[in-house]
Scaffold this active site. Structure first.
Site, PDB file in Angstrom:
ATOM      1  N   SER A 244       0.836  -1.215   0.000  1.00 32.73           N
ATOM      2  CA  SER A 244       0.000   0.000   0.000  1.00 32.73           C
ATOM      3  C   SER A 244       0.866   1.257   0.000  1.00 32.73           C
ATOM      4  CB  SER A 244      -0.894   0.023   1.245  1.00 32.73           C
ATOM      5  OG  SER A 244      -1.831  -1.009   1.187  1.00 32.73           O
TER       6      SER A 244
ATOM      7  N   ARG B 105       1.432   4.220  -3.021  1.00 28.15           N
ATOM      8  CA  ARG B 105       1.165   5.635  -2.704  1.00 28.15           C
ATOM      9  C   ARG B 105       2.396   6.503  -2.903  1.00 28.15           C
ATOM     10  NH1 ARG B 105      -2.467   2.509  -0.413  1.00 28.15           N
ATOM     11  NH2 ARG B 105      -4.481   3.297   0.323  1.00 28.15           N
TER      12      ARG B 105
ATOM     13  N   GLY C   6      -6.177  -3.692  -7.740  1.00 23.81           N
ATOM     14  CA  GLY C   6      -7.318  -2.841  -7.390  1.00 23.81           C
ATOM     15  C   GLY C   6      -6.854  -1.478  -6.916  1.00 23.81           C
TER      16      GLY C   6
ATOM     17  N   ARG D  51     -14.090  -6.990 -10.633  1.00 21.26           N
ATOM     18  CA  ARG D  51     -14.222  -6.350  -9.312  1.00 21.26           C
ATOM     19  C   ARG D  51     -14.970  -5.018  -9.417  1.00 21.26           C
ATOM     20  NH1 ARG D  51      -8.487  -6.770  -6.452  1.00 21.26           N
ATOM     21  NH2 ARG D  51      -9.697  -5.832  -4.768  1.00 21.26           N
TER      22      ARG D  51
ATOM     23  N   SER E 125     -13.426   1.551   2.833  1.00 21.95           N
ATOM     24  CA  SER E 125     -12.413   1.189   1.846  1.00 21.95           C
ATOM     25  C   SER E 125     -11.357   2.294   1.732  1.00 21.95           C
ATOM     26  CB  SER E 125     -13.071   0.979   0.479  1.00 21.95           C
ATOM     27  OG  SER E 125     -12.086   1.074  -0.544  1.00 21.95           O
TER      28      SER E 125
ATOM     29  N   GLN F 120      -9.080   2.379  -0.470  1.00 23.79           N
ATOM     30  CA  GLN F 120      -8.885   2.710  -1.886  1.00 23.79           C
ATOM     31  C   GLN F 120      -9.842   3.815  -2.306  1.00 23.79           C
ATOM     32  OE1 GLN F 120      -9.229  -1.082  -3.880  1.00 23.79           O
ATOM     33  NE2 GLN F 120      -7.246  -1.783  -3.119  1.00 23.79           N
TER      34      GLN F 120
ATOM     35  N   ASP G 158      -6.709  -8.139   4.780  1.00 24.32           N
ATOM     36  CA  ASP G 158      -5.869  -8.948   3.882  1.00 24.32           C
ATOM     37  C   ASP G 158      -5.246 -10.152   4.592  1.00 24.32           C
ATOM     38  OD1 ASP G 158      -6.448  -7.191   1.835  1.00 24.32           O
ATOM     39  OD2 ASP G 158      -4.661  -5.984   2.140  1.00 24.32           O
TER      40      ASP G 158
HETATM   41  C1  S3P Z   1      -5.684  -1.329   0.003  1.00 25.31           C
HETATM   42  C2  S3P Z   1      -6.897  -1.298   0.634  1.00 25.31           C
HETATM   43  C3  S3P Z   1      -7.683  -2.500   0.943  1.00 25.31           C
HETATM   44  C4  S3P Z   1      -6.835  -3.759   0.840  1.00 25.31           C
HETATM   45  C5  S3P Z   1      -5.985  -3.773  -0.385  1.00 25.31           C
HETATM   46  C6  S3P Z   1      -5.048  -2.584  -0.406  1.00 25.31           C
HETATM   47  C7  S3P Z   1      -4.993  -0.046  -0.240  1.00 25.31           C
HETATM   48  O1  S3P Z   1      -8.756  -2.598   0.015  1.00 25.31           O
HETATM   49  O2  S3P Z   1      -7.629  -4.913   0.917  1.00 25.31           O
HETATM   50  O3  S3P Z   1      -5.221  -4.957  -0.440  1.00 25.31           O
HETATM   51  O4  S3P Z   1      -3.767  -0.053  -0.545  1.00 25.31           O
HETATM   52  O5  S3P Z   1      -5.637   0.999  -0.133  1.00 25.31           O
HETATM   53  P1  S3P Z   1     -10.142  -1.763   0.191  1.00 25.31           P
HETATM   54  O6  S3P Z   1      -9.812  -0.312   0.081  1.00 25.31           O
HETATM   55  O7  S3P Z   1     -11.009  -2.212  -0.934  1.00 25.31           O
HETATM   56  O8  S3P Z   1     -10.683  -2.129   1.531  1.00 25.31           O
END
Ligand code: S3P
Length: 429
Positions: A20, A24, A90, A118, A163, A165, A316
């Site tokens: 993550s 970023r 994602g 997704r 979330s 993300q 996760d």
């Molecule tokens: C992530 C957020 C999580 C996580 C993913 C990484 C991120 O997902 O499960 O592996 O880096 O922001 P969600 O934002 O869908 O909860």
């Protein structure tokens, strides 16, 4: 991959850097003005997807070993001549959607077969509310999606799934929007974007309330290049913590692990189960708390419950936690984890099915499962559904099971932990 039982583990390990944070660091480096240096950057299939997308948007990025240099574009990206491919990631698709919503040009984001299934509406809808034009398959819910950005206006958004993300995409868009962008969450999701934005000189306000957390920022702020250090990924460390807790003897030191309170749910649950875990040399780097983690084997694990409000901090890690539950005394329960059904695979299905094939009694719920712990697991043929976390969790299960376990696809570990099997060999005695 064939896996058989190991008796003990030992030594020390620095697992790869946090996924993550590595995504970023690239994105913030690209939107900033000036040159950002990222050290100990995770190079994996997912983070390389983000790197390639940013390059296609005109960002100059160079790599020297695990250091990455980014020449910031100050939000002045160029229209890509081709479709942007987020592959299996994602985080790439959703965070980049936020950035692209601020750009007046046309762009299309796609992904691999798994990512194309997704849900995207969770980020597309609020970005449309802010003023971006976005369309795609299933009215914009599925990739590929096409984005034409605009002059955005700030909104207040309730992020009901907590979330990170979605929150991050809106904050990245909000930085170029008129007025205030505010995201309210029932439980605070991982807060790396907020922390890193502060490192890049952006003022982000966070308010913790009984009803939930509020994160807000004012549009129009400058983002200044920074030095970012990426700590070891707690989601990767979790596999080795579980392995050490489950083998008969040994101890393992995991170095430089991120212990951010929005990510430490697995550690807390493992301790609640009775695992011997100590945090050593707690420190802070790039606004994130880090520690060395010492794990000792030999404790009898007991069953635990994971409540819905605890899910975001260990989302996760649920597959590997389920493996620990399978060897703990009593019945463990996970509820409020419906999101697992829309990860890289349907992780509830994958966990339930694979634990059952190892001889474990498991009840499946729409939003979780109940696992009856037992003395021993039996080796089995594991279906990973090409999901890295399922492959790694059940490789650990294979290492503590009787007989032989076969993992059907190990290539998928490239997503977050390319050298996973090498590191397993190093620590297994
Ligand atoms: C992530 C957020 C999580 C996580 C993913 C990484 C991120 O997902 O499960 O592996 O880096 O922001 P969600 O934002 O869908 O909860």
């Amino acid at each position: 991959m064939q896996i058989t039982k190991v008796k003990s583990v030992g030594g020390s390990l620095r697992v790869p850097s946090d996924k993550s944070i590595s995504h970023r660091a690239l994105i913030l480096g690209a939107i900033a003005s000036g040159r950002t240096r990222v050290s100990k950057w995770l190079s994996s299939a997912d983070t390389r997807a983000t790197l390639e997308v940013l390059r296609k948007l005109g960002t100059e990025i160079t790599q020297e070993g695990d250091t990455v240099l980014i020449e910031g574009k100050d939000y002045r990206f160029t229209e890509p001549s081709d479709v942007l491919d987020a592959r299996n990631s994602g985080t790439t698709a959703r965070l980049i959607s936020g950035v692209l919503s601020t750009q007046s040009f046309f762009s299309v984001i796609t992904g691999d077969e798994s990512l194309k299934e997704r849900p995207m509406l969770r980020v597309v809808e609020p970005l449309r509310q802010m003023g971006a034009s976005i369309d795609g398959r299933e009215k914009g819910n599925k990739l590929p999606i096409a984005i034409r950005g605009a002059r955005l206006k700030g909104i207040s958004f309730f992020n009901k799934r907590a979330s990170a993300q979605v929150k991050s995409a809106l904050l990245l868009a909000g930085l170029r929007a008129e007025g205030i962008t505010e995201v309210v969450e029932p439980t605070l999701s991982r807060d790396h974007t907020e922390r890193m934005l502060r490192l890049f000189g952006v003022q982000v306000e966070t308010i913790a309330q009984e009803k939930g957390h509020i994160v807000k920022l004012r549009g129009g702020q400058r983002v200044h290049a920074a030095e970012v250090f990426c700590p070891a990924d707690p989601s990767s460390a979790a596999f080795f913590i579980a392995l050490t807790a489950l083998v008969e003897e040994g101890e393992l030191l995991l170095k430089e692990v991120l212990i951010n309170p929005t990510r430490d749910g697995f550690l807390r649950k493992a301790m609640e189960m009775g695992a011997h875990i100590e945090m050593l040399e707690v420190r802070e780097t790039s606004m994130e708390p880090v520690a060395d983690i010492l794990v000792r084997s030999g404790s009898r694990l007991k069953a635990v419950e994971v409540r819905p409000d605890e899910v975001p901090s260990l989302i996760d890690e649920i597959p590997i936690l389920a493996v620990m539950m399978a060897k703990a005394e009593g019945v463990s329960v996970v509820r409020g984890a419906k999101e697992l059904r829309v990860k890289e695979s349907d992780r509830i299905r994958a966990v339930v099915e694979n634990l059952r094939s190892m001889g474990v009694k498991v009840e499946e719920f729409e939003d979780g499962f109940a696992v009856e712990g037992q003395e021993s697991l039996k080796g089995a043929k594991i279906r990973t559904y090409s999901d890295h976390r399922i492959a790694m969790a059940f490789s650990v299960a294979g290492l503590v099971a009787e007989g032989e376990t076969i993992i059907d696809d190990i290539k998928c570990v490239q997503i977050s932990y390319p050298d996973f099997y090498r590191d397993l060999t190093i620590v297994s005695l």
